[in-house]
Design an enzyme around this catalytic site. Structure first.
Site, short mmCIF file in Angstrom:
data_model
loop_
_atom_site.label_atom_id
_atom_site.label_comp_id
_atom_site.label_asym_id
_atom_site.label_seq_id
_atom_site.Cartn_x
_atom_site.Cartn_y
_atom_site.Cartn_z
N SER A 98 0.99 -1.21 0.10
CA SER A 98 0.06 0.13 0.06
C SER A 98 0.89 1.43 0.14
O SER A 98 1.84 1.38 -0.89
CB SER A 98 -0.81 0.12 1.03
OG SER A 98 -2.00 0.77 1.03
N ASP A 192 -10.15 -4.76 -4.26
CA ASP A 192 -9.51 -3.71 -3.40
C ASP A 192 -10.32 -2.57 -3.44
O ASP A 192 -10.41 -1.64 -4.57
CB ASP A 192 -8.08 -3.31 -4.04
CG ASP A 192 -7.33 -2.55 -2.98
OD1 ASP A 192 -7.87 -1.58 -2.17
OD2 ASP A 192 -6.07 -2.41 -3.12
N HIS A 222 -7.83 -5.62 -0.57
CA HIS A 222 -6.68 -4.78 -0.34
C HIS A 222 -5.22 -5.33 0.27
O HIS A 222 -4.38 -5.12 0.03
CB HIS A 222 -7.23 -3.48 0.36
CG HIS A 222 -5.92 -2.51 0.74
ND1 HIS A 222 -5.29 -1.70 -0.48
CD2 HIS A 222 -5.35 -2.02 1.85
CE1 HIS A 222 -4.35 -1.04 -0.03
NE2 HIS A 222 -4.34 -1.05 1.11
#
Length: 241
Positions: A98, A192, A222
């Site tokens: 991320s 996601d 995610h």
């Protein structure tokens, strides 16, 4: 656990000595080195005799400092300081989750020829541009206290500071070519809801490297932290090594 004094903070890290290149895990926003992907890579590295580094940015996890003083630039500098501390001259493979994917891209660019490869897991460069459209109440909160909060699906509410937002303007990557020539693998779940999977295609298009693959996991979320997702991540790292 070890620590390094850097830029006014004590940076916590865990280093597993072994064969290179050094694999480095870079956590996401308000995350730390105890997450499932970091732990799984640590176990894999120990079993394979591979050099591995996981870390907490300043103000995060076990590191000292105020989270609200943190920024993409500062956390990238933290990561590079720890890499250079435990692995001063050797090759490095960066794994960023991320926001850690943004930091991995910036750190990878800084490492130049020392970068042996990079893996992004739902990499989120420039999220302050596409992911932080502020409402009026948030603007007032930012003005009054220097940060605003948003609910999080992953625990306590996320806090976003003026320091983070102001610094991020100097760290943007998707407005030009990304000067990385090493192999890059971008993993992204198509379920996601935090980072659009098409962002990985945008990153791929902007990378200078021709050795870029995007792997879309149709039912992946995610985190990509299911057993099968982690097996894919480990196989991806092994391929780059």
């Amino acid at each position: 656990m070890s620590s390094l004094s850097h830029n006014g903070a004590s940076l916590a890290y865990r280093f597993t000595p072994g064969a290179g290149p050094l694999v480095v895990f870079l956590p996401g926003y308000m995350s730390d080195m105890t997450g499932s992907k970091a732990e799984a890579l640590s176990d894999w590295a120990r079993a394979q005799g591979r050099a591995f580094l996981r870390l907490d940015y300043s103000g995060c996890g076990a590191s000292s400092g105020d989270f609200l003083d943190g920024s993409i630039g500062r956390w990238t500098d933290d990561a590079l300081a720890l890499v250079n501390h435990v692995w001063p001259a050797g090759k490095v493979v960066l794994v960023g989750s991320s926001m850690g994917g943004w930091i991995a891209l910036l750190a990878g660019r800084a490492l130049k020829d020392r970068l042996a490869g990079l893996v992004g897991v739902a990499a989120a460069p420039d999220f302050t541009v596409w992911g932080l459209k502020l409402g009026e109440a948030e603007r007032r909160q930012l003005q009054a206290q220097g940060y605003f909060t948003r609910p999080s699906d992953y625990g306590e509410p996320y806090r976003y500071s003026r320091t983070l937002i102001d610094d991020a303007r100097d760290q943007l990557l998707l407005d030009g070519q990304i000067g990385i020539t090493a192999p890059v693998r971008l993993l992204h779940g198509q379920r996601d809801e935090a980072v659009p999977w098409r962002l990985s295609l945008d990153i791929a298009a902007r990378l200078q490297s021709t050795q870029v693959q995007v792997w879309l996991i149709k039912d992946g979320d995610h985190r990509l932290s299911r057993e099968a997702d982690i097996a894919t991540l480990i196989a991806t790292v092994e391929e780059l090594l």
